[in-house]
Every structure is written in structure tokens, then in C-alpha cells.
Design a protein around this motif. Sequence first.
Motif, PDB file in Angstrom:
ATOM      1  N   ASN A 131       0.816  -1.225   0.000  1.00 54.20           N
ATOM      2  CA  ASN A 131       0.000   0.000   0.000  1.00 54.20           C
ATOM      3  C   ASN A 131       0.848   1.273   0.000  1.00 54.20           C
ATOM      4  O   ASN A 131       0.310   2.371   0.059  1.00 54.20           O
ATOM      5  CB  ASN A 131      -0.937   0.006   1.201  1.00 54.20           C
ATOM      6  CG  ASN A 131      -0.206  -0.126   2.517  1.00 54.20           C
ATOM      7  OD1 ASN A 131       1.017  -0.101   2.568  1.00 54.20           O
ATOM      8  ND2 ASN A 131      -0.960  -0.285   3.599  1.00 54.20           N
ATOM      9  N   GLY A 132       2.159   1.123  -0.049  1.00 51.23           N
ATOM     10  CA  GLY A 132       3.035   2.283  -0.119  1.00 51.23           C
ATOM     11  C   GLY A 132       3.308   2.972   1.202  1.00 51.23           C
ATOM     12  O   GLY A 132       4.049   3.952   1.252  1.00 51.23           O
ATOM     13  N   ILE A 133       2.738   2.468   2.273  1.00 53.31           N
ATOM     14  CA  ILE A 133       2.876   3.139   3.562  1.00 53.31           C
ATOM     15  C   ILE A 133       4.237   2.913   4.183  1.00 53.31           C
ATOM     16  O   ILE A 133       4.818   3.793   4.828  1.00 53.31           O
ATOM     17  CB  ILE A 133       1.744   2.690   4.509  1.00 53.31           C
ATOM     18  CG1 ILE A 133       0.398   3.215   4.014  1.00 53.31           C
ATOM     19  CG2 ILE A 133       2.012   3.150   5.935  1.00 53.31           C
ATOM     20  CD1 ILE A 133      -0.783   2.770   4.837  1.00 53.31           C
ATOM     21  N   SER A 134       4.778   1.716   4.016  1.00 54.41           N
ATOM     22  CA  SER A 134       6.062   1.365   4.618  1.00 54.41           C
ATOM     23  C   SER A 134       7.145   1.258   3.556  1.00 54.41           C
ATOM     24  O   SER A 134       6.929   0.672   2.496  1.00 54.41           O
ATOM     25  CB  SER A 134       5.926   0.028   5.359  1.00 54.41           C
ATOM     26  OG  SER A 134       7.172  -0.401   5.863  1.00 54.41           O
ATOM     27  N   THR A 135       8.306   1.829   3.859  1.00 54.65           N
ATOM     28  CA  THR A 135       9.454   1.722   2.960  1.00 54.65           C
ATOM     29  C   THR A 135      10.696   1.341   3.756  1.00 54.65           C
ATOM     30  O   THR A 135      10.757   1.494   4.981  1.00 54.65           O
ATOM     31  CB  THR A 135       9.721   3.046   2.229  1.00 54.65           C
ATOM     32  OG1 THR A 135       9.952   4.078   3.201  1.00 54.65           O
ATOM     33  CG2 THR A 135       8.556   3.427   1.332  1.00 54.65           C
ATOM     34  N   TYR A 136      11.689   0.874   3.019  1.00 59.16           N
ATOM     35  CA  TYR A 136      12.932   0.393   3.653  1.00 59.16           C
ATOM     36  C   TYR A 136      14.050   0.590   2.663  1.00 59.16           C
ATOM     37  O   TYR A 136      13.884   0.312   1.464  1.00 59.16           O
ATOM     38  CB  TYR A 136      12.764  -1.080   4.021  1.00 59.16           C
ATOM     39  CG  TYR A 136      14.003  -1.775   4.527  1.00 59.16           C
ATOM     40  CD1 TYR A 136      14.480  -2.920   3.898  1.00 59.16           C
ATOM     41  CD2 TYR A 136      14.697  -1.304   5.635  1.00 59.16           C
ATOM     42  CE1 TYR A 136      15.610  -3.572   4.360  1.00 59.16           C
ATOM     43  CE2 TYR A 136      15.829  -1.952   6.102  1.00 59.16           C
ATOM     44  CZ  TYR A 136      16.282  -3.092   5.455  1.00 59.16           C
ATOM     45  OH  TYR A 136      17.389  -3.743   5.913  1.00 59.16           O
ATOM     46  N   TYR A 137      15.217   1.072   3.142  1.00 53.82           N
ATOM     47  CA  TYR A 137      16.322   1.414   2.257  1.00 53.82           C
ATOM     48  C   TYR A 137      17.640   0.830   2.732  1.00 53.82           C
ATOM     49  O   TYR A 137      17.884   0.691   3.935  1.00 53.82           O
ATOM     50  CB  TYR A 137      16.480   2.936   2.183  1.00 53.82           C
ATOM     51  CG  TYR A 137      15.303   3.670   1.593  1.00 53.82           C
ATOM     52  CD1 TYR A 137      14.294   4.164   2.398  1.00 53.82           C
ATOM     53  CD2 TYR A 137      15.210   3.877   0.215  1.00 53.82           C
ATOM     54  CE1 TYR A 137      13.213   4.841   1.858  1.00 53.82           C
ATOM     55  CE2 TYR A 137      14.133   4.551  -0.331  1.00 53.82           C
ATOM     56  CZ  TYR A 137      13.143   5.028   0.502  1.00 53.82           C
ATOM     57  OH  TYR A 137      12.075   5.694  -0.039  1.00 53.82           O
ATOM     58  N   LYS A 138      18.484   0.569   1.773  1.00 47.34           N
ATOM     59  CA  LYS A 138      19.895   0.284   2.062  1.00 47.34           C
ATOM     60  C   LYS A 138      20.481   1.548   2.675  1.00 47.34           C
ATOM     61  O   LYS A 138      20.184   2.662   2.239  1.00 47.34           O
ATOM     62  CB  LYS A 138      20.592  -0.062   0.748  1.00 47.34           C
ATOM     63  CG  LYS A 138      22.081  -0.255   0.817  1.00 47.34           C
ATOM     64  CD  LYS A 138      22.632  -0.541  -0.573  1.00 47.34           C
ATOM     65  CE  LYS A 138      24.149  -0.610  -0.571  1.00 47.34           C
ATOM     66  NZ  LYS A 138      24.639  -1.721   0.271  1.00 47.34           N
ATOM     67  N   ASP A 139      21.350   1.383   3.660  1.00 49.53           N
ATOM     68  CA  ASP A 139      21.863   2.542   4.388  1.00 49.53           C
ATOM     69  C   ASP A 139      22.511   3.569   3.467  1.00 49.53           C
ATOM     70  O   ASP A 139      22.344   4.784   3.660  1.00 49.53           O
ATOM     71  CB  ASP A 139      22.862   2.097   5.455  1.00 49.53           C
ATOM     72  CG  ASP A 139      22.195   1.486   6.673  1.00 49.53           C
ATOM     73  OD1 ASP A 139      22.905   0.864   7.477  1.00 49.53           O
ATOM     74  OD2 ASP A 139      20.962   1.637   6.815  1.00 49.53           O
ATOM     75  N   SER A 140      23.251   3.114   2.477  1.00 47.64           N
ATOM     76  CA  SER A 140      24.028   4.040   1.657  1.00 47.64           C
ATOM     77  C   SER A 140      23.170   4.890   0.720  1.00 47.64           C
ATOM     78  O   SER A 140      23.680   5.845   0.118  1.00 47.64           O
ATOM     79  CB  SER A 140      25.071   3.284   0.838  1.00 47.64           C
ATOM     80  OG  SER A 140      24.449   2.398  -0.063  1.00 47.64           O
ATOM     81  N   VAL A 141      21.880   4.579   0.585  1.00 49.20           N
ATOM     82  CA  VAL A 141      21.024   5.383  -0.290  1.00 49.20           C
ATOM     83  C   VAL A 141      19.994   6.187   0.487  1.00 49.20           C
ATOM     84  O   VAL A 141      19.259   6.984  -0.102  1.00 49.20           O
ATOM     85  CB  VAL A 141      20.310   4.508  -1.353  1.00 49.20           C
ATOM     86  CG1 VAL A 141      21.321   3.653  -2.111  1.00 49.20           C
ATOM     87  CG2 VAL A 141      19.215   3.653  -0.752  1.00 49.20           C
ATOM     88  N   LYS A 142      19.920   5.982   1.784  1.00 50.38           N
ATOM     89  CA  LYS A 142      18.957   6.741   2.596  1.00 50.38           C
ATOM     90  C   LYS A 142      19.203   8.240   2.449  1.00 50.38           C
ATOM     91  O   LYS A 142      20.335   8.699   2.480  1.00 50.38           O
ATOM     92  CB  LYS A 142      19.093   6.347   4.064  1.00 50.38           C
ATOM     93  CG  LYS A 142      18.507   4.998   4.411  1.00 50.38           C
ATOM     94  CD  LYS A 142      18.689   4.704   5.905  1.00 50.38           C
ATOM     95  CE  LYS A 142      18.142   3.338   6.252  1.00 50.38           C
ATOM     96  NZ  LYS A 142      18.367   3.026   7.686  1.00 50.38           N
TER      97      LYS A 142
END
Length: 125
Positions: free
Chosen positions: A54-65
Motif C-alpha cells: 500500500n506504499g505506507i512502509s518503505t525500507y532502504y539500504k543505508d548508503s542510499v537513505k
Amino acid sequence: QVKLVESGGGLVTAGGSLRLSCAASERTFRRYAMGWFRQAPGKEREFVAAISWNGISTYYKDSVKGRFTISRDNNKNTMYLQMNSLKPEDTAVYYCNADGTYDSGTAYYPNHLNWGQGTQVTVSS
């Protein structure tokens, strides 16, 4: 199996921006957690970012945050990756993945049946 088509890659100088798109073939797209991965020459494919169905939660690799933003439009069956402040180390082929296992905000495990063909991103210094 979901057909995925990436687009938007190209050549950009360091500090520039690109927006990648991943179009899915099925309306069931809206049920899937999705992810972006990348693979540089001579290296293994690595996780970049993921988003809940639903697009509410996201997660990133540290180096691209703080530089990359993942988003989706379920009405268009499309996921995006906005990449800003690009660095030469971001150079890779970028792949999207569908229907992986998403532990909200902590991990995304790809579904190896559902990869796109990839789009090349090259960042020159």
C-alpha cells in the motif's frame, strides 16, 4: 509469475538525478510488496529499497537513505525509484522485484521468479 519492465536508466554526472520506473503486467501488482536491487560489474546483486503493497512502509539500504525515494502508483501498476545526488558507486544495472517477503521496515527477501530485465545506470565522476 509477474512480468516486470524497468525503464529510466541512463548516463548522468555525479550529483545528478534519475527516476526509474517498473511497470507490472498484472492488476494483482497492488497486492505485492516490491523491491529494487542493483548489480555492479563483478559484484553480487544487492538490495536497494523496498515498499509495502500500500506504499505506507518503505525500507532502504543505508548508503542510499536520504538520496533515493521509492514509491508506487497502484492505479498504474508502476513502481518508481527517484535517485538524487547520484554517486559513481551507484553505477549498476537496476532490477525491480515483485511479491517478495517484506518485513516492514527491516528486510525484503526477493521472489526469484519475478525479476525485470534491468536498466543500466551509469554515474560519471
